[in-house]
Design an enzyme around this catalytic site. Structure first.
Site, PDB file in Angstrom:
ATOM      1  N   ARG A  91       0.823  -1.221   0.000  1.00  0.00           N
ATOM      2  CA  ARG A  91       0.000   0.000   0.000  1.00  0.00           C
ATOM      3  C   ARG A  91       0.853   1.265   0.000  1.00  0.00           C
ATOM      4  O   ARG A  91       0.582   2.222  -0.721  1.00  0.00           O
ATOM      5  CB  ARG A  91      -0.953  -0.041   1.208  1.00  0.00           C
ATOM      6  CG  ARG A  91      -1.883   1.128   1.432  1.00  0.00           C
ATOM      7  CD  ARG A  91      -2.792   1.605   0.304  1.00  0.00           C
ATOM      8  NE  ARG A  91      -3.238   0.677  -0.649  1.00  0.00           N
ATOM      9  CZ  ARG A  91      -3.309   0.953  -1.959  1.00  0.00           C
ATOM     10  NH1 ARG A  91      -2.970   2.138  -2.434  1.00  0.00           N
ATOM     11  NH2 ARG A  91      -3.714   0.033  -2.797  1.00  0.00           N
ATOM     12  N   LYS A 141       2.505  25.368  -4.575  1.00  0.00           N
ATOM     13  CA  LYS A 141       1.243  24.793  -4.071  1.00  0.00           C
ATOM     14  C   LYS A 141       1.288  23.267  -4.110  1.00  0.00           C
ATOM     15  O   LYS A 141       0.568  22.624  -4.873  1.00  0.00           O
ATOM     16  CB  LYS A 141       0.069  25.342  -4.895  1.00  0.00           C
ATOM     17  CG  LYS A 141      -0.072  26.854  -4.758  1.00  0.00           C
ATOM     18  CD  LYS A 141      -1.272  27.419  -5.494  1.00  0.00           C
ATOM     19  CE  LYS A 141      -1.375  28.928  -5.249  1.00  0.00           C
ATOM     20  NZ  LYS A 141      -2.468  29.574  -5.987  1.00  0.00           N
ATOM     21  N   LYS A 188       6.720  40.403  -3.751  1.00  0.00           N
ATOM     22  CA  LYS A 188       5.281  40.613  -3.899  1.00  0.00           C
ATOM     23  C   LYS A 188       4.873  41.962  -3.323  1.00  0.00           C
ATOM     24  O   LYS A 188       5.716  42.703  -2.792  1.00  0.00           O
ATOM     25  CB  LYS A 188       4.530  39.491  -3.196  1.00  0.00           C
ATOM     26  CG  LYS A 188       4.881  38.100  -3.726  1.00  0.00           C
ATOM     27  CD  LYS A 188       3.950  37.049  -3.149  1.00  0.00           C
ATOM     28  CE  LYS A 188       4.254  35.691  -3.788  1.00  0.00           C
ATOM     29  NZ  LYS A 188       3.269  34.680  -3.392  1.00  0.00           N
ATOM     30  N   GLU A 212       6.492  40.597  -8.745  1.00  0.00           N
ATOM     31  CA  GLU A 212       5.086  40.411  -9.101  1.00  0.00           C
ATOM     32  C   GLU A 212       4.475  41.781  -9.403  1.00  0.00           C
ATOM     33  O   GLU A 212       4.612  42.708  -8.614  1.00  0.00           O
ATOM     34  CB  GLU A 212       4.380  39.752  -7.902  1.00  0.00           C
ATOM     35  CG  GLU A 212       3.000  39.231  -8.207  1.00  0.00           C
ATOM     36  CD  GLU A 212       2.391  38.534  -6.998  1.00  0.00           C
ATOM     37  OE1 GLU A 212       2.978  37.545  -6.504  1.00  0.00           O
ATOM     38  OE2 GLU A 212       1.338  39.008  -6.528  1.00  0.00           O
ATOM     39  N   ASP A 254       0.408  39.326 -12.805  1.00  0.00           N
ATOM     40  CA  ASP A 254      -0.542  38.636 -11.952  1.00  0.00           C
ATOM     41  C   ASP A 254      -1.978  38.891 -12.394  1.00  0.00           C
ATOM     42  O   ASP A 254      -2.469  40.025 -12.316  1.00  0.00           O
ATOM     43  CB  ASP A 254      -0.343  39.103 -10.502  1.00  0.00           C
ATOM     44  CG  ASP A 254      -1.132  38.231  -9.540  1.00  0.00           C
ATOM     45  OD1 ASP A 254      -1.241  37.015  -9.784  1.00  0.00           O
ATOM     46  OD2 ASP A 254      -1.640  38.787  -8.545  1.00  0.00           O
TER      47      ASP A 254
END
Lengths: 279, 279, 279, 279, 279, 279
Positions: free
Chosen positions: E98, E133, E165, E195, E216
């Protein structure tokens, strides 16, 4: 040498900080099937130290690397001599080169540095001691390097011998109280040393039953007087501001131990390099 | 500075190797209720580095220790100046003294050493780079010390920039193949550097699109020729056998980067000591 | 007592093995807002040991738990006495109860057991030593418990004192060679002990400069003969098959040390229990 | 047996606490080239337990040690029988001897102790259960030893079965609320046990659907009444103050489970020793 | 692929969470002497990724398992094809099944998902980038899977590239101040990205010397205007709300990079299963 | 929720992989003295899960961050709602943003996904179970998320319940032998489940005393026949190829459990974002 868990943790840290998420150059350019040879060569005269650590560095990355050397830690190597022969995956040789050399260069640097101090004391009945002034995390390795260079180890840390300093004496209410209190508390196998700054304190430490008395920053006359006073009833150690040129004079006083932080904290890395070839 | 998990692991190793099963002297002679003060004092002129590491050493043993300093890493300190004031449990001050000083002395030693190199380059349009020749396990700290001394960091390790050396070139079948292959494999944010030993290789590396070209052990004439050839299309770095006295000559060639292993591997510890008093 | 990293790792292991993925009963039935009180009570007469370890168990799970005791490790507690008062989150009290008691019961069990041996030697000029026959992983704690019960610690492990046994002697070619070789290799602060089985070996060990000579499984007559032979030139230790009833006879021979594995390996847990109430 | 990561961590802790920075005696007196044999011998009748743990201890220090035994954990060994034959580097045999024996003596001590309880219940339809009163850090090993001695394991920890005690009942507002609440929250594969002190509570626990009901410190009459009341609808466990001499009487009541802390917390180490010879 | 210490720690966590104190079913039913074969089979079309991780899972439990595959990560596999052949102890095959599949299914799921995005961009001069992410703890593995699916990696984390940012810009007092400040502080080998949300900011970032400018959530017209404005002086990246159907339109603008969180955070596991037989 | 050592190790891995040697952007542009506010906002309708994990992420980097929420795990949040309010050092908010969101998005993604399955079974007397098909290293967290979404947990791993599959049955020589053997070996608190593929096997498993019988890939008619056969003597679970649209039909058969790997392995991350402002 024994590679203790502590040393293995340090080797892991060293490889992690260098390799991180991968050797981007080697991983993308050198096939895992390509084999190679390597040679670690001395670029100056030196005392070698740390061979087993270097071997472990390669083994951690590739268990199949062959690491061969006719030398043992403590051997004197001349400029130009080949110290280690390596063979195995070229990629592993390239990835480990710098970490292995960083260990060898630092430990051999200490051994070589200690070697010059030991040579200055050759034939004299005195023991050259290191201190706890070592690179954080490398205590075991650097103390080992001191031994391979001809020095002797003082305590490893705060846990394996007692060293009573001025603050401890003040807290206990006097040298004699401090020694008495500590004798009752610790194992009988533990050495008790007291740091002193004048003859009165030496007398008190001797009377209290210290095994070793440290003479902190005393001049030659005071040292001779302390030796006369103690008359072999316990060991005497000089410490503080020891440099290579004072060594012979200090040794001639008949002192038992000379301890010297510079053995470890002021050694520079010696020059070793690695040649690598694809097969 | 940011105390990363790696640095915290090293601090743990350093405290473990020194304290082991306990500070036998302090544990038995100094009551946990006794409070004390301490002062870390410079015994020579130096650039301080590693204050946050030293603070963490004390915090690890006793979270209530107060560690105060008017200085920041990178500040120049004169002989005799008090760098840090400490207060809290006397026992914790005594137990941590050596480990905290070992960190501070080594990192400030590097910063101070780098400071002399940086001073020699003052006002010249060149960047002084460190190398990966650092003490195993102390990479992050020693690279940080280089910055506080006025140097600039080259790559942290094998993972964060590409450096194509002779073995990589041979394995790939040439400089141009090596650069092309690596460009396809790695992120576009990654810098690609190629090590070269003659002008032909410099030309090939430039044509292949290297961001930086390292001139390995070239003499001043070759360096000037390489600069002329490249003409600003990419950066040039000199490396190999750099000493303090060559720095100005090298900088005057108009080279972009000078990298130097001695910044880290040949720095000696500077002299800092700690005075401790019971309250 | 000092909670070293080793001890903290053991406490972590102990909590992990008990709590695992959670205390399924308490987590689902007791609100984190419910506060409670607790009391650890002696269910038999005992010597308490391990209070700081028990405190840490609670702190690991909930830093806000209040753990208060009028006692110190080594104090004698009578059946029915309250040893510790606790207050804080009821859920944390319930989750930690068994682990904290398991530590306290075992360590106090050893202290209490040692206490009966120490009582049998009261007033006699002999030192009662423990051995390395401790529960794996609990060496530091169990040796500490021995001290709180009135015993003295022999070496902590293989690293902090030399103990030359028959195999070592055979490997070195004789007692005298073994002692000479080891003296050259280890620090001067390290105690050297030799295990012997007859008077001839005792003589040889004494001549070689051993600090302590262990008399292995000798009878009272042999012990007395060894004491006479050595005549105070070094320390003598009896070991092997020591039971409570032999202690006085052994002590009366004038021996320096009696070492006894049963102090740790045959102690049973004493009975302590915990009452918990919601507020 | 399966050596889980938890067990391996404990073995590492055990070797670290004994070996520390090295086996100073063996490292300096026994050449790594010297080979040897060893035999672990029973010095009393016992049930052996922990063979795989002992094997791992040697493997951790030297992967080439041969560890051979005709026995399996749970086998009865008679005084004088050889349990294990060892061969390999003499130095590794000497360094590991004590740690391996410490594990074997403690685990076999528990197995042997449990064996006497199991024998007293031979042929009776009752299950002998251990508790969570184990040495901190050794839970898995000691529960395993209980099985090899003929006992059965109760839950491993707080995470793998529900045991609702008085404080939980009070927090939930009653037995029935507690059981209902916990049934909704936990997996259907989890066993739910309730601790009771009188027949009223037994009735309530049974009605609420508990799988097991613990009868805490009830006398034989109460136990018989509980058995009659429950009439096989759920399992019944007696607990509290169980000693070897009560076992048969308890079993004769027809109870399902007898749980007993003394199985683990009051076992003494059995006597096993190791003979070592150089080849 | 290189199994870094980070990845090995994750594999250890994965095995620990599944095996815990043992595989109760297999440990009690399958003899360690029983050998078996296994086959991992694709139940749908997929791009395989994570083969070396799956191999390591088996090796961790049993170093003797044979894990053979004719495929490499990145290969396309058709439904029904056998991907891996396994042989060795049946118990180890059952215990690891598994965990090995969970790794393979997730990483191949990402590779396969990325493959559909990469196919949509086939032949267009644009680079498809992933983001940060990713599943916590699986960053290295998931970024590796992106590469095997045909994507390119953006920065690994916060440490290996600068991304300025809005909050950073505000803290620094403007784009130009932010870029200037960061250039002075970081290594020259580090990529600096800014950004932006409008053309004015794009202009300012370009003037300040950013290497990459992120647009962005701009629409196609704004993107085209930015490209025209920058005119190749630095790289441009679009980010925010990218879906499979927009990809071609975005690529046709001539943008350099398209970054897309869905590559990792919205991939589902692909279906792979394992057949096991005793020999 | 309880943050077990396993979960804390995963959080550490997650922070280490993102922060590495430092947040180069924030560390150089945002002063540690600048304070800020943050808000985590739902960008779609979702069930929130993992709030305590997200809180811990911030606490690990800065113990002074305030993390406040009016919600509990399991609450339904609507698009646009603010889920969490944050305040503290701006630099810590920026450094932790992505790691905290990655945890929340994945766990809430699973909870939300499970929520749709649970809704489809609303009011039906069936229990929805997860499987071991979870992301490696995230087992505890993902199983927790399943509960917050309205599902129930099957066994955590191989250690806390028995599941006898075809290979185990073959190795034991039949279902009845397998169940008998396992009952003798494991604790009575452990649930025993047997996987079956036809009614004959169901009969045999029931007769052998299995607590749960899994019906592997049976169709609705077979399932109904199995239910009739078993007639409540043990629990029945359907497994294999379960999709959202079959759920109601399956539930209507009267089955006890439906287990479904898609609950965890096919959930996508839900959209949550974080707004940050300097104060």
């Amino acid at each position: 040498m024994r590679l203790t868990p502590h040393i293995n943790k340090l080797i892991d840290l060293a490889l992690e900080e260098d390799i991180g998420t991968g050797d981007v150059t080697t991983d993308h350019l050198v096939s895992p099937d390509t084999m190679g040879n390597g040679a670690i060569v001395a670029k100056e005269d030196l005392i070698i130290s740390g061979l087993d650590v270097a071997r472990r560095v390669f083994e951690c990355v590739d268990a199949d690397i062959k690491f061969q050397t006719p030398f043992q830690d403590g051997d004197r190597i001349q400029k130009g001599q080949k110290v280690v022969s390596l063979s195995g995956r070229l990629s592993a040789l390239l990835t480990c080169e710098r970490t292995a050399l960083n260990f060898l260069q630092r430990l051999s640097g200490i051994a070589t540095h200690v070697g010059t101090y030991a040579a200055a004391l050759e034939g004299k009945p005195v023991t050259l001691l290191d201190t706890r002034k070592t690179t954080p995390g490398l205590r075991e390795l650097e103390k080992y390097a001191v031994k391979t260079g001809g020095g002797t180890n003082h305590r490893m840390g705060l846990y394996d011998a007692v060293l009573i300093k001025d603050n401890h004496i003040a807290a206990a209410g006097g040298i004699s109280q401090a020694v008495t209190r500590i004798r009752a508390a610790v194992s009988d196998t533990m050495t008790i040393e007291v740091e002193t700054t004048n003859l009165e304190e030496v007398q008190e430490a001797m009377d209290a039953g210290a095994h070793i008395i440290m003479l902190d920053n005393m001049d030659l006359d005071e040292i001779r007087a302390a030796i006369k006073l103690v008359n072999g009833q316990c060991k005497l150690e000089v410490s503080g501001g020891i440099t290579l040129k004072h060594l012979a004079d200090l040794a001639n006083t008949g002192i038992d131990y000379i301890s010297c932080g510079a053995l470890t904290h002021s050694a520079r890395a010696v020059d070793l390099s690695m040649r690598i070839n694809a097969q």
